[in-house]
Scaffold this active site. Structure first.
Site, PDB file in Angstrom:
ATOM      1  N   GLY A  78      10.170  -2.610   9.442  1.00 29.74           N
ATOM      2  CA  GLY A  78      10.739  -1.718  10.451  1.00 29.74           C
ATOM      3  C   GLY A  78      10.403  -2.176  11.857  1.00 29.74           C
ATOM      4  O   GLY A  78      11.237  -2.103  12.769  1.00 29.74           O
ATOM      5  N   THR A  79       9.198  -2.662  12.043  1.00 26.90           N
ATOM      6  CA  THR A  79       8.767  -3.120  13.371  1.00 26.90           C
ATOM      7  C   THR A  79       9.654  -4.262  13.857  1.00 26.90           C
ATOM      8  O   THR A  79      10.080  -4.284  15.012  1.00 26.90           O
ATOM      9  CB  THR A  79       7.284  -3.569  13.313  1.00 26.90           C
ATOM     10  N   ASN A 103       7.470  10.295  12.703  1.00 32.28           N
ATOM     11  CA  ASN A 103       6.559   9.978  11.601  1.00 32.28           C
ATOM     12  C   ASN A 103       5.356  10.917  11.542  1.00 32.28           C
ATOM     13  O   ASN A 103       4.789  11.133  10.483  1.00 32.28           O
ATOM     14  CB  ASN A 103       6.083   8.524  11.688  1.00 32.28           C
ATOM     15  N   GLN A 105      11.708   6.717   9.053  1.00 31.30           N
ATOM     16  CA  GLN A 105      11.254   7.882   8.284  1.00 31.30           C
ATOM     17  C   GLN A 105      12.417   8.714   7.748  1.00 31.30           C
ATOM     18  O   GLN A 105      12.203   9.628   6.953  1.00 31.30           O
ATOM     19  CB  GLN A 105      10.344   8.773   9.155  1.00 31.30           C
ATOM     20  N   SER A 159      12.879   0.625   6.804  1.00 29.58           N
ATOM     21  CA  SER A 159      11.789  -0.169   6.234  1.00 29.58           C
ATOM     22  C   SER A 159      11.650   0.113   4.742  1.00 29.58           C
ATOM     23  O   SER A 159      11.634   1.286   4.333  1.00 29.58           O
ATOM     24  CB  SER A 159      10.491   0.212   6.971  1.00 29.58           C
ATOM     25  N   GLY A 160      11.526  -0.956   3.940  1.00 25.33           N
ATOM     26  CA  GLY A 160      11.477  -0.807   2.483  1.00 25.33           C
ATOM     27  C   GLY A 160      10.339   0.063   1.978  1.00 25.33           C
ATOM     28  O   GLY A 160      10.526   0.880   1.077  1.00 25.33           O
ATOM     29  N   HIS A 161       9.150  -0.091   2.578  1.00 24.10           N
ATOM     30  CA  HIS A 161       7.983   0.554   1.968  1.00 24.10           C
ATOM     31  C   HIS A 161       7.882   2.051   2.242  1.00 24.10           C
ATOM     32  O   HIS A 161       6.970   2.707   1.763  1.00 24.10           O
ATOM     33  CB  HIS A 161       6.683  -0.173   2.370  1.00 24.10           C
ATOM     34  N   CYS A 194      -8.413   5.738  16.338  1.00 21.55           N
ATOM     35  CA  CYS A 194      -9.710   5.309  16.843  1.00 21.55           C
ATOM     36  C   CYS A 194      -9.516   4.050  17.686  1.00 21.55           C
ATOM     37  O   CYS A 194      -9.242   2.989  17.174  1.00 21.55           O
ATOM     38  CB  CYS A 194     -10.638   5.021  15.669  1.00 21.55           C
TER      39      CYS A 194
HETATM   40  N1  PLP Z   1       8.992   3.347  12.926  1.00 19.64           N
HETATM   41  C1  PLP Z   1       8.476   4.454  12.375  1.00 19.64           C
HETATM   42  C2  PLP Z   1       9.020   5.783  12.755  1.00 19.64           C
HETATM   43  C3  PLP Z   1       7.440   4.345  11.444  1.00 19.64           C
HETATM   44  O1  PLP Z   1       6.927   5.446  10.895  1.00 19.64           O
HETATM   45  C4  PLP Z   1       6.956   3.058  11.104  1.00 19.64           C
HETATM   46  C5  PLP Z   1       5.819   2.901  10.182  1.00 19.64           C
HETATM   47  O2  PLP Z   1       4.993   3.784  10.041  1.00 19.64           O
HETATM   48  C6  PLP Z   1       7.552   1.934  11.709  1.00 19.64           C
HETATM   49  C7  PLP Z   1       8.568   2.118  12.611  1.00 19.64           C
HETATM   50  C8  PLP Z   1       7.109   0.549  11.373  1.00 19.64           C
HETATM   51  O3  PLP Z   1       7.604   0.160  10.125  1.00 19.64           O
HETATM   52  P1  PLP Z   1       6.939  -1.098   9.354  1.00 19.64           P
HETATM   53  O4  PLP Z   1       5.642  -0.627   8.816  1.00 19.64           O
HETATM   54  O5  PLP Z   1       7.909  -1.427   8.271  1.00 19.64           O
HETATM   55  O6  PLP Z   1       6.800  -2.187  10.336  1.00 19.64           O
END
Ligand code: PLP
Length: 385
Positions: free
Chosen positions: A71-72, A150, A178, A198-200, A324
């Protein structure tokens, strides 16, 4: 001890069906889909099938799907690729509550002379669309607004926002990491130009994501190299990941309504029981416009980390709203943007459920958590004698 996993917005269990689909692609069908020989070539139809499975869930054409690593990467590619395609435009509009995959990209762009507008949210975590309207102008290259948050699960009215943005001829990107698999989508009927997933997060594997790019959208590739993904994202494909993600999308699409009903029932049961049995607790985020699986509750006057550690002793996994950094606990930027008071933001816990949770797990947690809260309050320096 059995693990009770209520941290599905962090990551999810890979579905057994997904794993089965991926297995042959590690040691048997391990060819490179770009190779000329039959052994490699037989992989490409699996990628094609996965592309169709993802497109079916999103309601778009398979040619509009680009596989990425996460996703990033999709968020980075959407924002940076748009700015590069429209070099004359220097403004980006986003919100204060985005995931760092968007927010830190925007803050870095500010260091490079771009104007970044971060839209505010109210105390329920909702946007004022008039603020968006006021900021849209000819200098705006892209608006990037998440589909669902998220931390709180708050869902923004993305189709309406996309329409507003498209009326001004500005590119609209949504981080739907999400939302996909939890909210039914039909991109062919929306004005969304770019969408990340994002797959996971939907019972697929880690290390694979998607950037949806609407046909005709100008976008400079973020990764240069080989000509994979029709020249739009270089790099040898993560074939098992892509195939697994395709299957995860197929499963999500089949069961979306039934699963949402089940998960929402469990989430509501957990939330109501905790709010009722723990004094000085409050829900963070709008109750209605929310993902069915997420609840974010603040337990005033105590630290979220302490709650997590004590829950962990019972095998219960959740997550807290603080991060943190440099040895000090920073309350979540999302809760701060919502104006949640310091004493409540520090004691916030997010429970995020999935299709694999059970009523017994909810009951066990509602039995174990209230005594933990009482115990921590007895020890808290913030609670008046
Ligand atoms: N965007 C949102 C809203 C997320 O919750 C996350 C991961 O927690 C990401 C992007 C990033 O996704 P990835 O972990 O696949 O890089």
């Amino acid at each position: 001890m059995k693990t009770i996993y209520f941290d599905n917005n962090a990551t999810t269990k890979v579905a057994e069906e997904v794993l089965e689909e991926m297995k042959p692609l590690f040691c048997d069908l391990y060819g490179n889909p770009s190779s000329m020989h039959t052994f490699g070539g037989q992989i490409s139809h699996r990628i094609r099938k996965a592309r169709e499975q993802v497109a079916a869930l999103l309601g778009c054409d398979p040619s509009e799907i680009i596989f990425t690593s996460c996703g990033t990467e999709s968020d980075n590619a959407a924002i940076k690729g748009t700015l590069s395609a429209y070099p004359e435009k220097r403004k980006v509009i986003t919100t204060r509550v985005e995931h760092p995959a968007v927010l830190s990209v925007c803050r870095e762009l500010e260091n490079h002379g771009y104007t970044i507008v971060e839209l505010a949210v109210d105390k329920l975590g909702l946007l004022d669309l008039a603020e968006l309207e006021d900021n849209l102008d000819d200098d705006t290259a892209i608006v990037s607004i998440m589909y669902a948050n998220n931390e709180t699960g708050v869902v923004f009215p993305i189709n309406k926002i996309a329409e507003m943005v498209s009326d001004k001829n500005v590119i609209f990107h949504t981080d739907a990491v999400q939302a996909v698999g939890k909210i039914p989508l039909n991109l062919s009927k929306s004005n969304i130009d770019l969408l990340s997933l994002s797959g996971h997060k939907l019972h697929g594997p880690k290390g694979v994501g998607v950037l949806y790019v609407r046909k005709g959208t100008r976008l400079t590739p973020f990764m240069q190299g080989g000509h994979q993904e029709a020249g739009r994202r270089a790099g040898t494909e993560n074939v098992p990941g892509i195939v697994g993600l395709g299957k995860a999308c197929e499963l999500a699409g089949k069961n979306i309504e039934a699963e949402n009903n089940k998960v929402k029932y469990l989430r509501d049961k957990l939330e109501n029981a905790l709010l009722q049995s723990c004094p000085d607790s409050r829900l963070n985020g709008d109750k209605e416009n929310r993902l069915p699986n997420t609840t974010n509750i603040s337990f005033e006057f105590i630290e979220g980390e302490a709650i997590l550690l004590m829950l962990d002793k019972f095998g219960i996994c959740a997550s807290s709203g603080s991060a943190c950094t440099s040895g000090s606990l920073e309350p979540s930027h999302v809760l701060r943007a919502m104006g949640v008071p310091f004493t409540a933001a520090h004691g916030s816990i997010r429970f995020s459920l999935s299709r694999y949770n059970t009523e017994q797990e909810v009951d066990y947690t509602t039995e174990k958590l209230p005594p933990i809260i009482n115990r921590l309050r007895e020890l808290s320096p913030f609670v008046a004698e």
